[in-house]
Design an enzyme around this catalytic site. Structure first.
Site, PDB file in Angstrom:
ATOM      1  N   TYR A  92       4.338   4.481  32.946  1.00 20.80           N
ATOM      2  CA  TYR A  92       4.034   3.642  31.786  1.00 20.80           C
ATOM      3  C   TYR A  92       3.398   2.321  32.213  1.00 20.80           C
ATOM      4  O   TYR A  92       2.423   1.851  31.613  1.00 20.80           O
ATOM      5  CB  TYR A  92       5.318   3.389  30.999  1.00 20.80           C
ATOM      6  CG  TYR A  92       5.138   2.660  29.688  1.00 20.80           C
ATOM      7  CD1 TYR A  92       4.503   3.281  28.611  1.00 20.80           C
ATOM      8  CD2 TYR A  92       5.628   1.373  29.513  1.00 20.80           C
ATOM      9  CE1 TYR A  92       4.355   2.622  27.398  1.00 20.80           C
ATOM     10  CE2 TYR A  92       5.495   0.716  28.309  1.00 20.80           C
ATOM     11  CZ  TYR A  92       4.862   1.341  27.256  1.00 20.80           C
ATOM     12  OH  TYR A  92       4.722   0.682  26.055  1.00 20.80           O
ATOM     13  N   ASP A 125      -4.162  13.257  17.260  1.00 17.19           N
ATOM     14  CA  ASP A 125      -3.661  13.289  18.629  1.00 17.19           C
ATOM     15  C   ASP A 125      -4.729  12.625  19.491  1.00 17.19           C
ATOM     16  O   ASP A 125      -5.831  13.155  19.635  1.00 17.19           O
ATOM     17  CB  ASP A 125      -3.425  14.731  19.055  1.00 17.19           C
ATOM     18  CG  ASP A 125      -2.946  14.870  20.494  1.00 17.19           C
ATOM     19  OD1 ASP A 125      -2.959  13.866  21.237  1.00 17.19           O
ATOM     20  OD2 ASP A 125      -2.587  15.996  20.884  1.00 17.19           O
ATOM     21  N   VAL A 126      -4.417  11.464  20.051  1.00 17.43           N
ATOM     22  CA  VAL A 126      -5.435  10.690  20.764  1.00 17.43           C
ATOM     23  C   VAL A 126      -5.843  11.329  22.084  1.00 17.43           C
ATOM     24  O   VAL A 126      -6.759  10.838  22.751  1.00 17.43           O
ATOM     25  CB  VAL A 126      -4.983   9.231  20.999  1.00 17.43           C
ATOM     26  CG1 VAL A 126      -4.793   8.507  19.670  1.00 17.43           C
ATOM     27  CG2 VAL A 126      -3.712   9.174  21.851  1.00 17.43           C
ATOM     28  N   LYS A 169      -0.294   0.962  31.195  1.00  9.30           N
ATOM     29  CA  LYS A 169      -0.502  -0.293  30.478  1.00  9.30           C
ATOM     30  C   LYS A 169      -1.335  -1.282  31.293  1.00  9.30           C
ATOM     31  O   LYS A 169      -2.134  -2.047  30.728  1.00  9.30           O
ATOM     32  CB  LYS A 169       0.845  -0.910  30.096  1.00  9.30           C
ATOM     33  CG  LYS A 169       1.574  -0.152  29.004  1.00  9.30           C
ATOM     34  CD  LYS A 169       0.778  -0.064  27.712  1.00  9.30           C
ATOM     35  CE  LYS A 169       1.609   0.478  26.554  1.00  9.30           C
ATOM     36  NZ  LYS A 169       0.846   0.563  25.287  1.00  9.30           N
ATOM     37  N   ALA A 174       9.927  -5.398  21.435  1.00 11.55           N
ATOM     38  CA  ALA A 174       9.903  -5.350  19.971  1.00 11.55           C
ATOM     39  C   ALA A 174      10.770  -4.185  19.528  1.00 11.55           C
ATOM     40  O   ALA A 174      10.574  -3.054  19.970  1.00 11.55           O
ATOM     41  CB  ALA A 174       8.478  -5.188  19.454  1.00 11.55           C
ATOM     42  N   ASP A 192      -1.467   9.109  13.077  1.00 14.85           N
ATOM     43  CA  ASP A 192      -0.278   9.321  13.890  1.00 14.85           C
ATOM     44  C   ASP A 192      -0.257  10.790  14.281  1.00 14.85           C
ATOM     45  O   ASP A 192      -0.861  11.631  13.605  1.00 14.85           O
ATOM     46  CB  ASP A 192       0.992   8.960  13.115  1.00 14.85           C
ATOM     47  CG  ASP A 192       2.158   8.622  14.029  1.00 14.85           C
ATOM     48  OD1 ASP A 192       2.449   7.433  14.216  1.00 14.85           O
ATOM     49  OD2 ASP A 192       2.765   9.566  14.581  1.00 14.85           O
ATOM     50  N   ASN A 241      -2.813   1.479  19.080  1.00 11.96           N
ATOM     51  CA  ASN A 241      -1.388   1.307  19.271  1.00 11.96           C
ATOM     52  C   ASN A 241      -0.709   2.522  19.882  1.00 11.96           C
ATOM     53  O   ASN A 241       0.417   2.432  20.366  1.00 11.96           O
ATOM     54  CB  ASN A 241      -0.737   0.990  17.909  1.00 11.96           C
ATOM     55  CG  ASN A 241       0.765   0.835  17.995  1.00 11.96           C
ATOM     56  OD1 ASN A 241       1.267  -0.074  18.658  1.00 11.96           O
ATOM     57  ND2 ASN A 241       1.487   1.724  17.328  1.00 11.96           N
TER      58      ASN A 241
END
Length: 262
Positions: free
Chosen positions: A170, A77-78, A174, A203, A49, A104
């Site tokens: 966003y 950090d992706v 996606k 969710a 994370d 994720n």
């Protein structure tokens, strides 16, 4: 129709002996629920994370419940290729193999396109789409070399298919994750790796409450056929299915985890 969530489904040891990496797994969201479900199914898990404190807390809680030998954590950090590489190196060093990767990590926000800055656009794309690409690429390189197959599961969203005001960055990210999933699946099939994605609608988790107005949450919930939002573990159940042998002939698919109607 309004309903309550079904009973929590117990583990069935579907992933015994496997090693999984889960990004954005600190806290009570989909990533955290997925890490727990993977552990309940017998896997060893490396969680990451960008929030180091929350990650440490999550690692401690999972290790206390499932055993320290099955849980490891590393801040990541992706958007940083070096940090991504270190995360996957840790999984192989700690457990000797890499079988499952759940991408994720993602970043949202609400802004009409006419008011959106380049910086807002770029940040969402870099975390949500480019970050998924970096982690998928790192996983596939290692899985190809190991020659033991593997599974990648990406977290997409129904907004990659359906329009929502204020979500152009966003939604574009996606939709890109969905396309990336399909193309990577074709490339990875020759060395026995499957690549799929889940596409949740709504969710509920604490972070969503912080970044979404009550009015919008009410509106989104009203679109769900069950009259409620999904629990994060309900999304995690589908991720476990995609990671397990029960989905052995599925690759390049995006599964909508949703009761939403237009």
């Amino acid at each position: 129709m309004t309903s309550t969530p079904p009973p929590y489904v117990p583990g069935h040891n579907l992933l015994a002996g496997r090693t999984a990496v889960v990004t954005a797994a600190a806290g009570a969201g989909i990533g955290g629920a997925t890490a727990r479900r993977l552990l309940e199914e017998g896997a060893s898990v490396v969680i990451s994370d960008a929030h180091a404190r929350r990650l440490k807390e999550s690692e401690a809680a999972l290790a206390a419940e499932f055993g320290a030998g099955r849980v490891a954590a590393l801040p990541c950090d992706v958007t940083d290729e070096t940090q991504v590489g270190a995360l996957f190196d840790l999984a192989e060093e700690r457990h000797g193999r890499l079988d499952i990767v759940v991408n994720n990590a993602g970043l949202g926000g609400t802004s009409d396109l006419v008011d959106m800055s380049d910086e807002q656009w770029d940040k969402v794309i870099d975390v949500t789409l480019n970050g998924t690409m970096r982690c998928t690429r790192a996983a596939l390189r290692r899985m190809r070399t190991a020659g033991q197959g593997g599974v990648v599961v990406n977290n997409a969203s129904v907004v990659g298919w359906r329009a929502q005001k204020g979500q152009s960055h966003y939604a574009a990210a996606k939709a890109g994750v969905m396309a990336l999933t399909r193309c990577a699946a074709l490339e990875a099939a020759e060395y026995g790796v499957r690549v799929n994605a889940v596409s949740p609608s709504l969710a509920m988790h604490p972070h969503l409450v912080k970044v979404t107005t009550p009015e919008l949450l009410d509106e989104l919930t009203s679109r769900e056929a069950f009259g409620r939002y999904a629990e994060p573990w309900e999304i995690a159940n589908v991720i476990v299915f995609l990671a397990s042998g029960y989905s052995s002939y599925l690759t390049g698919e995006v599964l909508s985890v949703s009761s939403q109607h237009p």
